[in-house]
Motif scaffolding. Structure first.
Motif, mmCIF file in Angstrom:
data_model
loop_
_atom_site.group_PDB
_atom_site.id
_atom_site.type_symbol
_atom_site.label_atom_id
_atom_site.label_comp_id
_atom_site.label_asym_id
_atom_site.label_seq_id
_atom_site.Cartn_x
_atom_site.Cartn_y
_atom_site.Cartn_z
ATOM 1 N N MET A 188 0.831 -1.203 0.000
ATOM 2 C CA MET A 188 0.000 0.000 0.000
ATOM 3 C C MET A 188 0.867 1.255 0.000
ATOM 4 O O MET A 188 0.555 2.241 -0.682
ATOM 5 N N LEU A 189 1.954 1.234 0.746
ATOM 6 C CA LEU A 189 2.853 2.389 0.779
ATOM 7 C C LEU A 189 3.550 2.579 -0.564
ATOM 8 O O LEU A 189 3.671 3.708 -1.059
ATOM 9 N N ASN A 190 3.999 1.495 -1.156
ATOM 10 C CA ASN A 190 4.712 1.595 -2.428
ATOM 11 C C ASN A 190 3.827 2.085 -3.566
ATOM 12 O O ASN A 190 4.336 2.549 -4.587
ATOM 13 N N LEU A 207 -7.070 -0.840 6.567
ATOM 14 C CA LEU A 207 -7.620 -0.416 5.283
ATOM 15 C C LEU A 207 -8.233 0.974 5.338
ATOM 16 O O LEU A 207 -8.315 1.652 4.309
ATOM 17 N N SER A 208 -8.676 1.412 6.505
ATOM 18 C CA SER A 208 -9.320 2.725 6.606
ATOM 19 C C SER A 208 -8.347 3.837 6.987
ATOM 20 O O SER A 208 -8.762 4.986 7.143
ATOM 21 N N THR A 209 -7.071 3.516 7.133
ATOM 22 C CA THR A 209 -6.097 4.543 7.534
ATOM 23 C C THR A 209 -6.018 5.662 6.502
ATOM 24 O O THR A 209 -5.958 6.844 6.852
ATOM 25 N N PHE A 210 -6.021 5.292 5.234
ATOM 26 C CA PHE A 210 -5.992 6.292 4.164
ATOM 27 C C PHE A 210 -7.431 6.621 3.776
ATOM 28 O O PHE A 210 -8.122 5.809 3.162
ATOM 29 N N ALA A 211 -7.867 7.817 4.149
ATOM 30 C CA ALA A 211 -9.260 8.217 3.932
ATOM 31 C C ALA A 211 -9.379 9.010 2.639
ATOM 32 O O ALA A 211 -8.722 10.045 2.482
ATOM 33 N N PRO A 212 -10.216 8.572 1.682
ATOM 34 C CA PRO A 212 -10.372 9.297 0.414
ATOM 35 C C PRO A 212 -10.970 10.681 0.642
ATOM 36 O O PRO A 212 -12.024 10.827 1.266
ATOM 37 N N LEU A 213 -10.301 11.696 0.147
ATOM 38 C CA LEU A 213 -10.771 13.061 0.342
ATOM 39 C C LEU A 213 -12.072 13.333 -0.391
ATOM 40 O O LEU A 213 -12.904 14.121 0.067
ATOM 41 N N ALA A 214 -12.279 12.701 -1.532
ATOM 42 C CA ALA A 214 -13.451 13.004 -2.354
ATOM 43 C C ALA A 214 -14.762 12.673 -1.645
ATOM 44 O O ALA A 214 -15.799 13.293 -1.935
ATOM 45 N N THR A 215 -14.738 11.719 -0.725
ATOM 46 C CA THR A 215 -15.967 11.319 -0.027
ATOM 47 C C THR A 215 -15.892 11.602 1.469
ATOM 48 O O THR A 215 -16.685 11.068 2.239
ATOM 49 N N LEU A 216 -14.966 12.461 1.869
ATOM 50 C CA LEU A 216 -14.688 12.656 3.289
ATOM 51 C C LEU A 216 -15.692 13.578 3.972
ATOM 52 O O LEU A 216 -16.019 14.645 3.468
ATOM 53 N N ASP A 217 -16.174 13.126 5.121
ATOM 54 C CA ASP A 217 -16.894 13.993 6.058
ATOM 55 C C ASP A 217 -15.858 14.446 7.079
ATOM 56 O O ASP A 217 -15.419 13.671 7.924
ATOM 57 N N TRP A 218 -15.454 15.699 7.006
ATOM 58 C CA TRP A 218 -14.313 16.197 7.772
ATOM 59 C C TRP A 218 -14.468 15.974 9.268
ATOM 60 O O TRP A 218 -13.584 15.409 9.922
#
Length: 205
Positions: A92-94, A157-168
């Motif tokens: 995931m990091l790579n 899996l949820s560590t990286f949160a997609p900005l496009a669907t984010l509730d801040w």
């Protein structure tokens, strides 16, 4: 969350790169480690790198993929959720390009680079110009995802949160901590091929 809304909170994004890497960013953009290696015809295994990897792209552009020495598989394994194994986390990091929302967050990384003899430079990107074209692949994380120094934070899996669907506000409280989460990393899956147009600052580190 919108690109404009996120850029209002974090108008500049930062990364540490090898000295002279700005020319490569202007030519090829800001790319994930795996994509850089693939363009150079090099396979990038999902194992810890104790030293930096250096190779060249077909047009002769020199590339350096830094080590990930702060990541210990032994410490990482018990901190992983969702049935992930250390190799899957490293994959995931790579597959991502990483930036900081604040240069101060990179202080420890910069000290380590200097200790190891790396010659580095700061790259500062206009957030809106960088992220708007790749908004569907832009993410944030509340931890340093590539380090397991001291007591490693849990990650999955949820560590990286997609900005496009984010509730801040929901994201800031999602882990149930007393203090709201803060953005520690901004990531782009695969990278940003047009990042050179968003590069505003290049200076010695």
């Amino acid at each position: 969350m919108t690109p404009e809304g996120f850029a209002a909170r974090h108008p500049m994004l930062w990364r540490l790169a090898a000295e002279g890497a700005a020319d490569g960013v202007r030519r090829h953009g800001l790319l994930a480690a795996r994509e850089l290696a693939a363009r150079a015809g090099v396979a990038l295994p999902d194992v810890p790198r104790r030293t930096a990897l250096r190779f060249a792209l077909p047009d002769g552009t020199p590339v350096q993929v830094t080590d990930n020495a702060p990541l210990s598989f032994a410490k990482l394994a018990p901190a992983l959720d969702d049935g992930l194994r250390p190799e899957a986390w490293l994959a995931m990091l790579n597959d991502r390009a990483f930036l900081w929302p604040d240069r101060r967050l990179a202080a420890r990384n910069l000290r380590a680079r200097k200790r190891l003899g790396y010659r580095s430079e700061w790259h500062g990107f206009d957030t809106l110009a960088l992220l708007a074209p790749v908004w569907d692949r832009a993410e944030i994380a509340p931890i340093n995802s590539g380090a397991t120094v001291r007591a490693p934070a849990r990650r999955g899996l949820s560590t990286f949160a997609p900005l496009a669907t984010l509730d801040w506000e929901r994201w800031r409280r999602a882990r149930g901590r007393k203090a709201p989460d803060k953005v520690k990393e901004v990531t782009i899956r695969g990278g940003a091929p047009e990042a050179g147009a968003a590069l505003r600052v290049v200076e010695p580190a």
